[in-house]
Write a protein that holds these residues in place. Structure first.
Motif, PDB file in Angstrom:
ATOM      1  N   ARG A   1      -7.303  -1.914  -1.890  1.00 28.24           N
ATOM      2  CA  ARG A   1      -6.248  -1.960  -2.898  1.00 28.24           C
ATOM      3  C   ARG A   1      -5.741  -3.363  -3.221  1.00 28.24           C
ATOM      4  O   ARG A   1      -5.163  -3.588  -4.280  1.00 28.24           O
ATOM      5  CB  ARG A   1      -5.064  -1.102  -2.432  1.00 28.24           C
TER       6      ARG A   1
ATOM      7  N   ILE B   1      -0.172   5.588   6.394  1.00 26.01           N
ATOM      8  CA  ILE B   1      -1.238   5.315   5.423  1.00 26.01           C
ATOM      9  C   ILE B   1      -2.504   6.071   5.806  1.00 26.01           C
ATOM     10  O   ILE B   1      -3.158   6.709   4.956  1.00 26.01           O
ATOM     11  CB  ILE B   1      -1.515   3.806   5.333  1.00 26.01           C
TER      12      ILE B   1
ATOM     13  N   TRP C   1      -5.341   1.731   7.751  1.00 30.08           N
ATOM     14  CA  TRP C   1      -4.540   0.803   6.952  1.00 30.08           C
ATOM     15  C   TRP C   1      -5.371  -0.407   6.560  1.00 30.08           C
ATOM     16  O   TRP C   1      -5.218  -0.925   5.445  1.00 30.08           O
ATOM     17  CB  TRP C   1      -3.284   0.369   7.724  1.00 30.08           C
TER      18      TRP C   1
ATOM     19  N   GLN D   1       2.291   1.694  -3.406  1.00 31.75           N
ATOM     20  CA  GLN D   1       1.279   2.187  -4.334  1.00 31.75           C
ATOM     21  C   GLN D   1       1.090   3.698  -4.166  1.00 31.75           C
ATOM     22  O   GLN D   1       0.964   4.432  -5.149  1.00 31.75           O
ATOM     23  CB  GLN D   1      -0.047   1.457  -4.115  1.00 31.75           C
TER      24      GLN D   1
ATOM     25  N   VAL E   1       0.836  -1.202   0.000  1.00 28.87           N
ATOM     26  CA  VAL E   1       0.000   0.000   0.000  1.00 28.87           C
ATOM     27  C   VAL E   1       0.870   1.251   0.000  1.00 28.87           C
ATOM     28  O   VAL E   1       0.619   2.200  -0.762  1.00 28.87           O
ATOM     29  CB  VAL E   1      -0.959  -0.004   1.208  1.00 28.87           C
TER      30      VAL E   1
ATOM     31  N   GLU F   1      -7.498   0.449   3.511  1.00 33.36           N
ATOM     32  CA  GLU F   1      -6.697   0.567   2.286  1.00 33.36           C
ATOM     33  C   GLU F   1      -6.204  -0.791   1.796  1.00 33.36           C
ATOM     34  O   GLU F   1      -6.161  -1.043   0.583  1.00 33.36           O
ATOM     35  CB  GLU F   1      -5.528   1.523   2.504  1.00 33.36           C
ATOM     36  N   VAL F   2      -5.833  -1.680   2.707  1.00 30.13           N
ATOM     37  CA  VAL F   2      -5.437  -3.030   2.295  1.00 30.13           C
ATOM     38  C   VAL F   2      -6.606  -3.746   1.640  1.00 30.13           C
ATOM     39  O   VAL F   2      -6.455  -4.422   0.612  1.00 30.13           O
ATOM     40  CB  VAL F   2      -4.892  -3.837   3.497  1.00 30.13           C
TER      41      VAL F   2
END
Length: 392
Positions: free
Chosen positions: A224, A209, A217, A110, A107, A220-221
């Motif tokens: 993504r 993040i 986080w 990215q 992440v 987002e994990v």
């Protein structure tokens, strides 16, 4: 707990395991159903290694998932539950500990590819005032150094009262509080001058993040990685203390010769972005395949992730940005990570353009010193076996 254990001291002699077949071992999966399973000698070698994990090494149960061009192969040994003696489910979900780190690092990389994070910027830019105390200074530590464990920031687990965690396994732990435990102690070394595995680095990466994206986080994990790859067995829990079914029980041996303690119900917030995730052998393999073969990162960011530095381990281990490499006994390198958390240990590896293998044991801590080594040996044996079969 969530630690990277000592280096592999030497590969087991696989020939000694040839021909060993145990009734508790099960080989199934799509590849075998199609008659594409490993040959009898290959499967016997892998089965012998798993049998060692559940006998000599003392683990209740273990699972190996191998994914290659022929499909999926699953082998298990031992039990999922020491009271019922139920076998280890072939589609088990389990806590993956520090295998979480490659997800979190992906992440961050990215975000770097989106020009929202600079790897060589100081942590202070994204977390102003957070890294302070006893000589620790976020103005002199870069994002890259967090991801590569070259920051010098102490590992909070060194100072965490683990007995208190065992006594109150369902308690919530705030990431900032855990970071502050580490920052109450001097740096291990000056930033960028050495390498030392520190879980605190990834607590800070998770906080970064959230600061950059406005999402946790975990969110987002999921957004993504988990959702795009269809990792249906994988989750990044917050305070959830349960593991989705099916799963083995997770055990701890709190002292030498002590009875096993069932710690399946456990609040993973004490690990957070350094080790809280849940997955399965198949999902870990799919994730590693997508990662090392460039389906999650642009080429520039994948090159950064794979720029490694030696860790000083005798087995040639080198650490990149949340991803480590080791030599294979059959030649070349494999990429992956290991993970420890109360109840479970996991090791996963993948070759670029090749196969992937993941091993789980439902005991941590409390196995023999050889447990981690034998798990790595099983991963290496599976990857080499797959390569050998592909070349026939």
């Amino acid at each position: 707990m969530f630690r990277q254990r000592r280096a592999l001291r030497g590969a087991l002699t696989l020939a000694a395991a040839a021909g060993v077949m145990v009734s508790a071992l099960t080989g199934t999966g799509a590849a075998q159903a199609r008659g594409a399973a490993p040959g009898a000698a290959d499967q016997a070698r892998l089965s012998g290694l798993l049998h060692r994990l559940t006998t000599v090494d003392g683990g209740p149960g273990t699972l190996l998932h191998l994914r290659d061009r022929r499909g999926d192969t699953v082998l298990t040994s031992g039990v999922a539950d020491v009271d019922s003696n139920a076998p280890v489910p072939r589609d088990s979900r389990f806590r993956i500990g520090s295998m979480t780190k490659p997800f979190v690092a992906t992440v961050v990389l990215q975000l770097a590819g989106e020009h929202r994070v600079s790897l060589d910027a100081p942590v202070e830019r994204y977390l102003p005032g957070v890294v302070r105390g006893e000589g620790n200074d976020g103005r002199t530590i870069t994002v890259r150094q967090l991801l590569q464990h070259t920051s010098g920031i102490p590992d909070y687990l060194t100072y965490l009262d683990k007995q208190e965690v065992l006594n109150n396994p369902l308690a919530h732990h705030d990431a900032r509080d855990l970071v502050n435990i580490a920052l109450a102690h001097p740096p291990t070394f000056a930033p960028g001058t050495d390498w030392h595995y520190s879980n605190t680095n990834y607590l800070l990466a998770g906080m970064l993040i959230e600061k950059v994206t406005g999402n946790t986080w975990n969110q987002e994990v999921r957004r993504r990685i988990i959702t795009p790859l269809g990792l249906h067995d994988t989750s990044a829990p917050g305070d959830s203390t349960t593991i989705p079914e099916p799963h083995p029980r997770g055990y701890v041996r709190p002292g030498q010769n002590a009875p096993l303690l069932d710690l399946t119900a456990f609040n993973p917030s004490v690990a957070g972005p350094s080790g809280a995730m849940i997955s399965s052998g198949g999902d870990v393999d799919r994730f590693l395949d997508a990662l090392v073969n460039g389906r999650l990162l642009h080429p520039a960011q994948l090159r950064e992730m794979m720029r490694t530095r030696p860790t000083g381990d005798s087995d040639g281990r080198a650490y990149g940005l949340g991803l480590e490499s080791r030599p294979l006994p059959c030649g070349g390198l494999y990429w992956g990570h290991g993970g420890d958390i109360f109840g479970f240990e996991t090791v996963g590896g993948a070759t670029v353009g090749g196969s992937q293998a993941t091993v789980m044991v439902n005991l941590d801590p409390g196995g023999t010193d050889a447990q981690s080594d034998d798990m790595k040996t099983a991963v290496q044996a599976a990857l080499c076996q797959s390569r050998s079969t592909a070349s026939r």
